[in-house]
Design a protein around this motif. Structure first.
Motif, PDB file in Angstrom:
ATOM      1  N   HIS A  32       0.839  -1.195   0.000  1.00 54.88           N
ATOM      2  CA  HIS A  32       0.000   0.000   0.000  1.00 54.88           C
ATOM      3  C   HIS A  32       0.876   1.249   0.000  1.00 54.88           C
ATOM      4  O   HIS A  32       2.055   1.195   0.359  1.00 54.88           O
ATOM      5  N   PRO A  33       0.327   2.387  -0.398  1.00 54.15           N
ATOM      6  CA  PRO A  33       1.103   3.621  -0.344  1.00 54.15           C
ATOM      7  C   PRO A  33       1.288   4.074   1.100  1.00 54.15           C
ATOM      8  O   PRO A  33       0.380   3.926   1.928  1.00 54.15           O
ATOM      9  N   VAL A  34       2.456   4.621   1.398  1.00 50.43           N
ATOM     10  CA  VAL A  34       2.739   5.096   2.759  1.00 50.43           C
ATOM     11  C   VAL A  34       2.546   6.603   2.846  1.00 50.43           C
ATOM     12  O   VAL A  34       1.997   7.114   3.808  1.00 50.43           O
ATOM     13  N   ILE A  35       3.018   7.314   1.834  1.00 52.83           N
ATOM     14  CA  ILE A  35       2.834   8.763   1.773  1.00 52.83           C
ATOM     15  C   ILE A  35       2.349   9.130   0.384  1.00 52.83           C
ATOM     16  O   ILE A  35       2.365   8.317  -0.534  1.00 52.83           O
TER      17      ILE A  35
ATOM     18  N   GLU B 143       1.352   4.570  -9.061  1.00 45.91           N
ATOM     19  CA  GLU B 143      -0.054   4.835  -9.393  1.00 45.91           C
ATOM     20  C   GLU B 143      -0.889   3.564  -9.261  1.00 45.91           C
ATOM     21  O   GLU B 143      -1.992   3.592  -8.704  1.00 45.91           O
ATOM     22  N   PHE B 144      -0.358   2.446  -9.757  1.00 47.29           N
ATOM     23  CA  PHE B 144      -1.109   1.197  -9.651  1.00 47.29           C
ATOM     24  C   PHE B 144      -1.307   0.802  -8.189  1.00 47.29           C
ATOM     25  O   PHE B 144      -2.417   0.441  -7.776  1.00 47.29           O
ATOM     26  N   VAL B 145      -0.250   0.855  -7.395  1.00 45.96           N
ATOM     27  CA  VAL B 145      -0.345   0.485  -5.980  1.00 45.96           C
ATOM     28  C   VAL B 145      -1.366   1.366  -5.276  1.00 45.96           C
ATOM     29  O   VAL B 145      -2.201   0.881  -4.492  1.00 45.96           O
ATOM     30  N   THR B 146      -1.335   2.663  -5.553  1.00 47.45           N
ATOM     31  CA  THR B 146      -2.228   3.596  -4.860  1.00 47.45           C
ATOM     32  C   THR B 146      -3.676   3.433  -5.327  1.00 47.45           C
ATOM     33  O   THR B 146      -4.604   3.401  -4.505  1.00 47.45           O
ATOM     34  N   ARG B 147      -3.874   3.334  -6.631  1.00 49.41           N
ATOM     35  CA  ARG B 147      -5.239   3.144  -7.129  1.00 49.41           C
ATOM     36  C   ARG B 147      -5.815   1.818  -6.620  1.00 49.41           C
ATOM     37  O   ARG B 147      -7.004   1.732  -6.299  1.00 49.41           O
ATOM     38  N   ARG B 148      -4.986   0.800  -6.536  1.00 47.02           N
ATOM     39  CA  ARG B 148      -5.446  -0.496  -6.006  1.00 47.02           C
ATOM     40  C   ARG B 148      -5.867  -0.332  -4.549  1.00 47.02           C
ATOM     41  O   ARG B 148      -6.904  -0.847  -4.122  1.00 47.02           O
ATOM     42  N   PHE B 149      -5.054   0.386  -3.770  1.00 44.74           N
ATOM     43  CA  PHE B 149      -5.388   0.601  -2.359  1.00 44.74           C
ATOM     44  C   PHE B 149      -6.692   1.378  -2.210  1.00 44.74           C
ATOM     45  O   PHE B 149      -7.568   1.017  -1.403  1.00 44.74           O
TER      46      PHE B 149
ATOM     47  N   TYR C 131     -10.145   2.896 -10.405  1.00 46.45           N
ATOM     48  CA  TYR C 131      -9.391   1.697 -10.802  1.00 46.45           C
ATOM     49  C   TYR C 131      -9.681   1.389 -12.265  1.00 46.45           C
ATOM     50  O   TYR C 131     -10.498   0.520 -12.586  1.00 46.45           O
ATOM     51  N   PRO C 132      -9.014   2.080 -13.175  1.00 51.29           N
ATOM     52  CA  PRO C 132      -9.322   1.939 -14.605  1.00 51.29           C
ATOM     53  C   PRO C 132      -8.803   0.648 -15.224  1.00 51.29           C
ATOM     54  O   PRO C 132      -9.026   0.410 -16.418  1.00 51.29           O
ATOM     55  N   TYR C 133      -8.126  -0.172 -14.438  1.00 55.39           N
ATOM     56  CA  TYR C 133      -7.541  -1.405 -14.979  1.00 55.39           C
ATOM     57  C   TYR C 133      -8.598  -2.480 -15.220  1.00 55.39           C
ATOM     58  O   TYR C 133      -8.332  -3.481 -15.880  1.00 55.39           O
TER      59      TYR C 133
END
Length: 657
Positions: free
Chosen positions: A387-390, A406-412, A452-454
């Motif tokens: 997950h994103p930390v900051i 971007e992927f990690v953050t949008r997924r979170f 989440y456009p994926y």
């Protein structure tokens, strides 16, 4: 004031942790190693040490290597099986001696050694390497480790003030794997190289390497290749029914899908035409949901990074590692797809409200749209999902870092959203004695899909039909087609197979794929594109050590590799095909190119971690398994040579033609 020596796994982590603990006031001093620096500062660890003088430094991945004594390097003087029996020795690599000397020198006057390696199996083992170097100089030094999974300042300070012990079982599992990989790999590598080098015209300085993870990986690629080359195309026929209502063409799919008998399809079609009118027998309307994604694991990051971001799994992992080292995301090696209930997820969402792209969406979650993430089935009890930390603005990241972050953050954010909501309509049509159906979807609430456009879920509404109504279809015809062979195996598919069969760990699968490419056993190419170029194989005699990303200068800040423009797929080379088919023709009970031997070894590693077996037991049992296969392979080496000669000559003929 106590003196505490802190050692991180990588120079970048040492710099980041020292900056946090010192409030960015640490004195920086050079060392004899070009990779590492020492950071000196004071920090209050709380009981039992309190305020202490700290030297923070690092290693650069593994400091030591398992190897056979030098005399066994003369292959001609010993049988190929000698690695199964010869003693192993642990040595400090030449390029790591300055790092080891720095540890020893600082440990001499320190009361505590504080390990800051990554909190996984490999990190525990690297921690024991550091401990052994320190204790050789100072046998009385106390050893603790920090339990951390991201570089958020409060998290690092808590880790510093709440140390734990090194996990000796996990370290023992890694030691067992390293020794086994060395012995097994060295024995088969000698056998393959000596017996096949002349056939393939391989440079005398190169070897035909074997790895107990790489060979099953190669086996999956060859299996798919055979399904393609041995595929026999068949013709089939089906009935397609289309009815236009309100200027909307509705296609009804045949319940039988397709038949391989043209005459049978023709007779059934004629019966439909004789009936003339078709009747709607059922109109089924019901609510539906598209579930938001599960929290992100390493395997999922590699698979989705390859399919969505069009980056190699190796590039994805290197980029994620760089983001972690910079403090932007959590530790990227985890099997866990469940967030701990006590974790402040809303606080993490709040940080993303400042982002220029998805900040407004994150604010919507804070304003009432937040929904607790789904729980998956996996929890390694060590690290949370990725997950994103900051909040990292785009101008702070490289191109690949931007894409992965971007992927990690949008997924979170998608995990913290609500499921998408819709309504489906299914029509069942009876025409003559044949049944057809059509489906439509109305998306009512997009929810997580907005961030989440994926994944896609689009409205496809059907015109109004009533149950029991009859009509004559606008168009009906017999469609002809033919079956198609499968495609070459893609990177996401390969990672999925490796995961399902226990080949490697979530953190090493990308490296195994890279290895079979580097060894020129397979070629990687973009789907729909031309053939890829494999890097030349450069490995010499096998040495036992940990993951490649932890073995040298790359771990100290080397480049992470770039992305591509499409999903990669893999094709076996002549050598890769010859190795797999050659061993297949030996008719072993357990084939080297199948996952069973390595999977059983991985099970034994877990048993070490759980205290059910010792390192010595696992090494002894696993060597016995592979030695039995090795002896049979050596007895039938003529089969391996013959198969490689046949495949090589056949491919030469095909190329000439």
């Amino acid at each position: 004031m106590p003196k505490i020596l802190c050692i991180a796994e990588k120079p970048s982590i040492a710099k980041a942790v020292a900056g946090i603990l010192s409030g960015h006031t640490a004195q920086v001093k050079s060392t004899a190693s070009k990779y590492t620096k020492n950071y000196e500062f004071n920090f209050d660890f709380g009981p039992p040490w309190g305020k202490s003088q700290v030297v923070m430094s690092s290693v650069a991945g593994h400091t030591t290597s398992y190897d056979l004594p030098k005399e066994y390097g003369a292959w001609a003087n010993y049988p190929c099986s000698i690695p199964f029996e010869a003693p192993c020795e642990i040595t400090i690599d030449d390029d790591k001696k300055a790092i080891a000397a720095n540890i020893a020198r600082n440990a001499k006057y320190s009361q505590v050694l504080y390990i800051w390696t990554d909190c996984d199996r490999e990190g525990e083992y690297i921690g024991t390497e550091v401990r052994d170097i320190a204790r050789k100089e100072n046998p009385r030094i106390q050893v603790k480790r920090a339990n951390f999974n991201n570089l958020e300042p409060n998290h690092i300070i808590r880790a510093a003030c709440n140390p734990v012990d090194l996990d000796e079982r996990q370290a023992a599992a890694v030691a067992a794997r390293i020794e086994l990989d060395l012995r097994i790999g060295a024995a088969f590598t000698r056998l393959q190289t000596l017996k096949l080098r002349s056939i393939h015209g391989i440079d005398p300085k190169k070897v035909i390497s074997y790895g107990s993870c790489q060979f099953p990986c190669l086996g999956f690629i060859v299996d798919r290749y055979h399904k393609i080359t041995r595929f026999v195309t068949e013709r089939f026929w089906s009935i397609k029914v289309t009815h236009v209502r309100d200027n909307v063409p509705v296609v009804f799919n045949w319940a039988r899908n397709r038949l391989f008998d043209r005459m049978a399809v023709t007779l059934l079609f004629e019966q439909c035409l004789t009936a003339k009118k078709a009747r709607i027998t059922k109109v089924d309307q019901k609510p539906t949901r598209k579930f938001k994604p599960l929290p992100l694991t390493t395997i999922e990051l590699q698979k989705k990074g390859s399919s969505y971001l069009h980056m190699s799994s190796d590039a994805v992992m290197k980029t994620a590692e760089a983001l972690y080292q910079k403090g932007f995301i959590s530790y990227p090696r985890t099997e866990t797809d469940q967030f701990d209930k006590g974790m402040d997820l809303r606080g993490l969402v709040q940080k993303q409200t400042q982002h220029t792209t998805w900040g407004q969406y994150a604010q919507g979650l804070m304003d009432g749209g937040f929904s607790q993430p789904r729980d998956g089935k996996n929890n390694d009890k060590a690290h949370p999902p990725i997950h994103p930390v900051i909040c990292a603005q785009p101008n702070a990241l490289s191109l690949d870092e931007k894409r992965v972050y971007e992927f990690v953050t949008r997924r979170f954010l998608a995990c913290c959203s609500s499921d998408a909501v819709g309504s489906t309509t299914t029509l069942t049509l009876l025409w003559g004695n044949e049944t057809f159906s059509a489906s439509g979807l109305t998306v009512l609430e997009r929810n997580f899909l907005d961030v989440y456009p994926y994944e896609r879920w689009t409205t496809n509404e059907l015109p109004l039909f009533r149950e029991g109504e009859e009509f004559e279809p606008t168009e009906a015809q017999i469609m002809e087609g033919k079956t198609s062979p499968p495609t070459f195996i893609t990177e996401p598919e390969l990672i999925g197979l490796m995961d399902a069969n226990g080949i490697g760990t979530d953190a090493t699968m990308a490296e195994h794929i890279k290895t079979v490419i580097d060894r020129e056993y397979v070629f990687a190419k973009e789907r729909g594109g031309g053939g890829g170029n494999a890097a030349p194989a450069t490995r010499g005699r096998g040495r036992g050590r940990g993951r490649g990303t932890r073995g040298g200068a790359a771990a100290a800040g080397g480049e992470g590799g770039g992305g591509g423009t499409g999903v990669r797929e893999f094709v076996p080379s002549t050598l890769g095909l010859g190795l797999v088919e050659g061993y297949d023709d030996m008719k072993f009970d357990v084939n080297l190119s199948k996952p069973f031997l390595r999977k059983e070894m991985e099970v034994k590693m877990k048993q070490i971690c759980e205290g059910q077996k010792t390192r010595e037991e696992v090494v002894r049992e696993s060597l016995a398994m592979y030695r039995e296969v090795f002896d049979k392979a050596e007895q039938q080496i003529a089969v391996l040579r013959r198969v490689n000669s046949i495949i090589l000559n056949l491919r030469r003929l095909l190329t000439f033609d």
